[in-house]
Design an enzyme around this catalytic site. Sequence first.
Site, PDB file in Angstrom:
ATOM      1  CE1 TYR A   1      32.829  50.130  44.437  1.00 35.67           C
ATOM      2  CE2 TYR A   1      34.629  50.209  42.841  1.00 35.67           C
ATOM      3  CZ  TYR A   1      33.272  50.196  43.127  1.00 35.67           C
ATOM      4  OH  TYR A   1      32.351  50.226  42.103  1.00 35.67           O
TER       5      TYR A   1
ATOM      6  CE  LYS B   1      31.137  47.021  42.777  1.00 34.68           C
ATOM      7  NZ  LYS B   1      29.710  46.694  42.547  1.00 34.68           N
TER       8      LYS B   1
END
Length: 268
Positions: A143, A147
């Site tokens: 994750y 990002k």
Amino acid sequence: MSKQVVLITGASSGIGKSIGEYLHQKNYKVYGTSRNPKQKELNGIHFVALDVTSTSTISSAVAEVLQQEGKIDFLINNAGMGITGPIEETPDEEIKKVFDTNYFGVIKVIKAVLPSMRAQKSGFVINITSIAGYMGLPYRGIYSATKGALELTTEAFRMELKEFGIKMTNIAPGDFATNIAAGRYHAPVKEDSPYKKNYGNTLKLMDKHVSGGEDPIVMAKKVHEVMQEKNPTIHYKVGEWLQKASIALKHILPDKMYEKMLMKHYKL
């Protein structure tokens, strides 16, 4: 004077929903996307079907908004998904799926909107990233990578778009009280896994952070504030003081000291 038109991906719940409803109250014409809209309009948000992993649905959704309004003044890329797990035990197909949503999907939507913004010689793209994108977090490394990649891509994109009068920025939220924890992919905590203890404990801690997070309206107000900027900066952070301070500390502390601080925080 016609209302400014906003297109928000992932607007059916959480942060995206709060942003859309707040901007409607501020007199914007708001279009929100979800993969399967349950209604055409709700609380001032006009819904269009869009799956960020499907180029055809992206093209159709953007064309629909342009047909109705003739322009898109703001694109807010909010759609995304979470993923947790030891990287070694996270299936390759799940890693690919989250990159397709959080990174490649965002790029596809931007590409679809840019020609109309360039034609009108104006536009503002806001990418919702994450404070997690500033550091590699244990059991959330994939994750963080999605990002972080979007943060860096925005830096390059901004310079490429300046000559066309198009602005772009990142807004990175910390933990907010949304349903992202329920919707993210969790690699299972396996009984025979060498990561069982640490991953299980970290998972509980992450869920606690989200459930005790701030109200998404805080993020909505920040997005609206940034939308008013004539010359927006590149990175904005929204969250608790400690979360924002952790980014500053990464630039100040030696790498291994920062790593030790993170490990202490996650009780590793």
